[in-house]
Design a protein around this motif. Sequence first.
Motif, PDB file in Angstrom:
ATOM      1  N   ALA A  36     -12.493  38.184  44.737  1.00  0.00           N
ATOM      2  CA  ALA A  36     -11.186  37.755  44.241  1.00  0.00           C
ATOM      3  C   ALA A  36     -10.972  36.268  44.507  1.00  0.00           C
ATOM      4  O   ALA A  36     -10.460  35.543  43.653  1.00  0.00           O
ATOM      5  CB  ALA A  36     -10.082  38.581  44.894  1.00  0.00           C
ATOM      6  N   GLY A  37     -11.374  35.815  45.672  1.00  0.00           N
ATOM      7  CA  GLY A  37     -11.251  34.392  45.992  1.00  0.00           C
ATOM      8  C   GLY A  37     -12.113  33.532  45.093  1.00  0.00           C
ATOM      9  O   GLY A  37     -11.697  32.452  44.659  1.00  0.00           O
ATOM     10  N   ALA A  38     -13.328  34.000  44.813  1.00  0.00           N
ATOM     11  CA  ALA A  38     -14.211  33.255  43.907  1.00  0.00           C
ATOM     12  C   ALA A  38     -13.630  33.206  42.500  1.00  0.00           C
ATOM     13  O   ALA A  38     -13.699  32.178  41.821  1.00  0.00           O
ATOM     14  CB  ALA A  38     -15.594  33.891  43.888  1.00  0.00           C
ATOM     15  N   ALA A  39     -13.035  34.307  42.053  1.00  0.00           N
ATOM     16  CA  ALA A  39     -12.428  34.339  40.720  1.00  0.00           C
ATOM     17  C   ALA A  39     -11.252  33.378  40.627  1.00  0.00           C
ATOM     18  O   ALA A  39     -11.094  32.667  39.625  1.00  0.00           O
ATOM     19  CB  ALA A  39     -11.980  35.757  40.384  1.00  0.00           C
ATOM     20  N   VAL A  40     -10.439  33.335  41.668  1.00  0.00           N
ATOM     21  CA  VAL A  40      -9.310  32.396  41.680  1.00  0.00           C
ATOM     22  C   VAL A  40      -9.827  30.962  41.678  1.00  0.00           C
ATOM     23  O   VAL A  40      -9.285  30.090  40.981  1.00  0.00           O
ATOM     24  CB  VAL A  40      -8.393  32.664  42.893  1.00  0.00           C
ATOM     25  N   GLY A  41     -10.880  30.704  42.424  1.00  0.00           N
ATOM     26  CA  GLY A  41     -11.457  29.359  42.454  1.00  0.00           C
ATOM     27  C   GLY A  41     -11.994  28.929  41.110  1.00  0.00           C
ATOM     28  O   GLY A  41     -11.762  27.797  40.669  1.00  0.00           O
ATOM     29  N   VAL A  42     -12.718  29.828  40.438  1.00  0.00           N
ATOM     30  CA  VAL A  42     -13.261  29.504  39.118  1.00  0.00           C
ATOM     31  C   VAL A  42     -12.133  29.274  38.121  1.00  0.00           C
ATOM     32  O   VAL A  42     -12.170  28.341  37.320  1.00  0.00           O
ATOM     33  CB  VAL A  42     -14.205  30.627  38.633  1.00  0.00           C
ATOM     34  N   GLY A  43     -11.093  30.109  38.173  1.00  0.00           N
ATOM     35  CA  GLY A  43      -9.949  29.927  37.283  1.00  0.00           C
ATOM     36  C   GLY A  43      -9.225  28.618  37.541  1.00  0.00           C
ATOM     37  O   GLY A  43      -8.830  27.921  36.607  1.00  0.00           O
TER      38      GLY A  43
ATOM     39  N   ALA B 236      -6.037  43.974  28.079  1.00  0.00           N
ATOM     40  CA  ALA B 236      -5.426  43.969  26.750  1.00  0.00           C
ATOM     41  C   ALA B 236      -4.144  43.149  26.736  1.00  0.00           C
ATOM     42  O   ALA B 236      -3.865  42.406  25.792  1.00  0.00           O
ATOM     43  CB  ALA B 236      -5.146  45.401  26.295  1.00  0.00           C
ATOM     44  N   GLY B 237      -3.355  43.260  27.790  1.00  0.00           N
ATOM     45  CA  GLY B 237      -2.133  42.483  27.881  1.00  0.00           C
ATOM     46  C   GLY B 237      -2.405  40.989  27.986  1.00  0.00           C
ATOM     47  O   GLY B 237      -1.662  40.176  27.446  1.00  0.00           O
ATOM     48  N   ALA B 238      -3.476  40.625  28.693  1.00  0.00           N
ATOM     49  CA  ALA B 238      -3.842  39.209  28.807  1.00  0.00           C
ATOM     50  C   ALA B 238      -4.230  38.646  27.452  1.00  0.00           C
ATOM     51  O   ALA B 238      -3.825  37.531  27.098  1.00  0.00           O
ATOM     52  CB  ALA B 238      -4.986  39.039  29.804  1.00  0.00           C
ATOM     53  N   LEU B 239      -5.012  39.392  26.700  1.00  0.00           N
ATOM     54  CA  LEU B 239      -5.365  38.939  25.349  1.00  0.00           C
ATOM     55  C   LEU B 239      -4.126  38.809  24.473  1.00  0.00           C
ATOM     56  O   LEU B 239      -3.976  37.830  23.734  1.00  0.00           O
ATOM     57  CB  LEU B 239      -6.359  39.909  24.706  1.00  0.00           C
TER      58      LEU B 239
ATOM     59  N   PHE C  70     -12.005  31.649  31.294  1.00  0.00           N
ATOM     60  CA  PHE C  70     -11.840  32.570  32.416  1.00  0.00           C
ATOM     61  C   PHE C  70     -10.417  32.481  32.967  1.00  0.00           C
ATOM     62  O   PHE C  70      -9.796  33.501  33.260  1.00  0.00           O
ATOM     63  CB  PHE C  70     -12.874  32.255  33.501  1.00  0.00           C
ATOM     64  N   PHE C  71      -9.895  31.258  33.104  1.00  0.00           N
ATOM     65  CA  PHE C  71      -8.520  31.097  33.573  1.00  0.00           C
ATOM     66  C   PHE C  71      -7.530  31.717  32.593  1.00  0.00           C
ATOM     67  O   PHE C  71      -6.577  32.388  33.005  1.00  0.00           O
ATOM     68  CB  PHE C  71      -8.180  29.622  33.772  1.00  0.00           C
ATOM     69  N   LEU C  72      -7.731  31.470  31.303  1.00  0.00           N
ATOM     70  CA  LEU C  72      -6.795  31.980  30.297  1.00  0.00           C
ATOM     71  C   LEU C  72      -6.778  33.500  30.235  1.00  0.00           C
ATOM     72  O   LEU C  72      -5.791  34.097  29.798  1.00  0.00           O
ATOM     73  CB  LEU C  72      -7.121  31.390  28.930  1.00  0.00           C
ATOM     74  N   LEU C  73      -7.853  34.142  30.654  1.00  0.00           N
ATOM     75  CA  LEU C  73      -7.871  35.604  30.709  1.00  0.00           C
ATOM     76  C   LEU C  73      -7.458  36.124  32.079  1.00  0.00           C
ATOM     77  O   LEU C  73      -6.806  37.154  32.190  1.00  0.00           O
ATOM     78  CB  LEU C  73      -9.263  36.128  30.348  1.00  0.00           C
ATOM     79  N   LEU C  74      -7.829  35.411  33.141  1.00  0.00           N
ATOM     80  CA  LEU C  74      -7.568  35.880  34.495  1.00  0.00           C
ATOM     81  C   LEU C  74      -6.093  35.778  34.879  1.00  0.00           C
ATOM     82  O   LEU C  74      -5.549  36.706  35.488  1.00  0.00           O
ATOM     83  CB  LEU C  74      -8.404  35.074  35.494  1.00  0.00           C
TER      84      LEU C  74
END
Length: 116
Positions: A5-12, A62-65, A34-38
């Motif tokens: 989760a921390g890595a995903a937040v960092g990449v976003g 689906a809601g993010a899209l 990745f940010f626009l979807l995350l």
Amino acid sequence: MPLCAGAAVGVGAVGAVLALADLASPLRAPFTLFFLLLAPATAIGAALGRLDPLGRAVVAGAGALAADLLVAEAMLALHLWSVRGGVVAVAVLSAAALLLTALHRWPGRARRSRTP
């Protein structure tokens, strides 16, 4: 799991910074996507706390899209489209949804009683 989760937040976050700073990098497009979807998926997933994990992931994706498409459509209709503006709009929308979810789950908030 917290490490992922921390890595995903960092990449976003790196994707948002690369898009907002308009830096030329081969990582800009995938990290920004990745940010626009995350960001909206995280906000929607936090609001759906009682669903099972697989159902929450599907609905949040689906809601993010849908949120990204609605932001893009609104910006195009208003002739305000820009990459920076889209990233900011999605970030603000996601932050507002997360804030409303956090306020709704605030443990110290007063509960209304139904007794007259």
